[in-house]
Design a protein around this motif. Structure first.
Motif, PDB file in Angstrom:
ATOM      1  N   TYR A  53      -7.268   7.364  -0.590  1.00 44.64           N
ATOM      2  CA  TYR A  53      -6.155   6.838   0.184  1.00 44.64           C
ATOM      3  C   TYR A  53      -6.802   5.952   1.241  1.00 44.64           C
ATOM      4  O   TYR A  53      -6.625   6.138   2.437  1.00 44.64           O
ATOM      5  N   GLY A  54      -7.594   5.011   0.724  1.00 41.34           N
ATOM      6  CA  GLY A  54      -8.420   4.163   1.560  1.00 41.34           C
ATOM      7  C   GLY A  54      -9.432   3.472   0.658  1.00 41.34           C
ATOM      8  O   GLY A  54      -9.332   3.579  -0.562  1.00 41.34           O
ATOM      9  N   GLU A  55     -10.410   2.814   1.238  1.00 41.27           N
ATOM     10  CA  GLU A  55     -11.380   2.026   0.473  1.00 41.27           C
ATOM     11  C   GLU A  55     -12.686   2.821   0.328  1.00 41.27           C
ATOM     12  O   GLU A  55     -13.427   3.002   1.301  1.00 41.27           O
ATOM     13  N   SER A  56     -12.956   3.253  -0.907  1.00 35.79           N
ATOM     14  CA  SER A  56     -14.080   4.173  -1.139  1.00 35.79           C
ATOM     15  C   SER A  56     -15.436   3.582  -0.768  1.00 35.79           C
ATOM     16  O   SER A  56     -16.385   4.329  -0.488  1.00 35.79           O
ATOM     17  N   CYS A  96       0.838  -1.215   0.000  1.00 33.40           N
ATOM     18  CA  CYS A  96       0.000   0.000   0.000  1.00 33.40           C
ATOM     19  C   CYS A  96       0.863   1.252   0.000  1.00 33.40           C
ATOM     20  O   CYS A  96       1.778   1.398   0.811  1.00 33.40           O
ATOM     21  N   LEU A  97       0.522   2.153  -0.893  1.00 31.56           N
ATOM     22  CA  LEU A  97       1.226   3.441  -1.012  1.00 31.56           C
ATOM     23  C   LEU A  97       1.268   4.182   0.307  1.00 31.56           C
ATOM     24  O   LEU A  97       2.198   4.923   0.598  1.00 31.56           O
ATOM     25  N   TYR A 155       4.646  -1.461  -8.976  1.00 31.16           N
ATOM     26  CA  TYR A 155       4.774  -1.068  -7.568  1.00 31.16           C
ATOM     27  C   TYR A 155       5.371   0.321  -7.488  1.00 31.16           C
ATOM     28  O   TYR A 155       6.403   0.611  -8.086  1.00 31.16           O
ATOM     29  N   ILE A 156       4.688   1.210  -6.735  1.00 30.55           N
ATOM     30  CA  ILE A 156       5.199   2.574  -6.569  1.00 30.55           C
ATOM     31  C   ILE A 156       5.904   2.645  -5.229  1.00 30.55           C
ATOM     32  O   ILE A 156       5.300   2.407  -4.185  1.00 30.55           O
ATOM     33  N   ILE A 167       0.097  11.515  -3.422  1.00 29.21           N
ATOM     34  CA  ILE A 167       0.507  11.302  -4.805  1.00 29.21           C
ATOM     35  C   ILE A 167       0.712  12.646  -5.476  1.00 29.21           C
ATOM     36  O   ILE A 167      -0.153  13.534  -5.352  1.00 29.21           O
ATOM     37  N   ASP A 168       1.834  12.770  -6.177  1.00 28.87           N
ATOM     38  CA  ASP A 168       2.058  13.941  -7.013  1.00 28.87           C
ATOM     39  C   ASP A 168       1.941  15.252  -6.222  1.00 28.87           C
ATOM     40  O   ASP A 168       1.340  16.215  -6.686  1.00 28.87           O
ATOM     41  N   GLY A 169       2.464  15.227  -4.994  1.00 35.26           N
ATOM     42  CA  GLY A 169       2.427  16.442  -4.185  1.00 35.26           C
ATOM     43  C   GLY A 169       1.129  16.677  -3.436  1.00 35.26           C
ATOM     44  O   GLY A 169       1.012  17.631  -2.669  1.00 35.26           O
TER      45      GLY A 169
END
Ligand code: SF4
Length: 198
Positions: free
Chosen positions: A71-74, A27-28, A196-197, A35-37
């Protein structure tokens, strides 16, 4: 300031919640603030109305789809997602839900009929080829049951006519990726390997 709506690559992303019923090893959220700032940890969850107002602040020509990813489960916030998705359709945008596929168990009902007609595309994290291996990477609160719950959700999405994609992250073995590809196709879904990030 919390980030509820942000543009990433060609789409507009909606961050509904930080809650999640999995705790995936890849998990990110484990090693990134966002993400992206965009800082995606939130102090509080936004209402659907607040999110819709924020969407209005973006030029519709500047993005394609509206994606519930967060950033979680919608699916912790189905009602809000439905309202925002209806708004997205009212401005001619397609919608996508990125999910772990555990929303039916979470909500105690089959949510797919409610999402039908509001969510056009769904991307479900398959993660691994069987229940044991899924649990090793996903650490779901539902334990070994999670894998079958996720597959059943996939079946419902395919049956409902949603454009359904299953994904794995390239942290698993090549052999397991190929097994996962077979599972996705057998369930009538498309398949994609995500990078994978770090
Ligand atoms: S399901 Fe998604 S948000 Fe939840 S822990 Fe796994 S990767 Fe993170």
């Amino acid at each position: 300031m919390d980030t509820y709506v942000y543009k990433f690559e060609k789409n507009l992303y909606i961050n509904l919640t930080n809650r999640c019923n999995n705790n995936c090893s890849f998990c990110l959220r484990k090693n990134m603030e966002g993400i992206d700032g965009n800082k995606l940890w939130m102090q509080r969850e936004a209402t659907a109305e607040e999110i819709i107002e924020l969407i209005k602040g973006f030029d519709e020509k500047e993005y394609e789809d509206i994606v519930f990813c967060g950033y979680g489960e919608s699916t912790y916030r189905v009602e809000e997602m439905k309202k925002v998705a209806a708004y997205a359709h009212s401005i001619g945008k397609k919608t996508r839900l990125d999910t772990n596929g555990l929303g039916n168990e979470l909500n105690g009902r089959d949510i797919v009929p409610e999402l039908k007609g509001l969510i056009d595309k769904v991307s479900i994290s398959l993660n691994e080829k069987n229940a044991q291996k899924y649990d090793e990477v996903s650490h779901s609160i539902y334990g070994l049951r999670a894998f079958d719950i996720m597959l059943a959700f996939t079946d419902e999405c395919v049956k409902a006519g949603m454009d359904t994609l299953m994904t794995v992250v390239d942290v698993i073995s090549k052999e397991d990726i190929e097994e996962c590809r077979k599972i996705a196709l057998a369930h009538g879904a498309k398949f994609r390997v995500r990078e994978y990030i770090k």
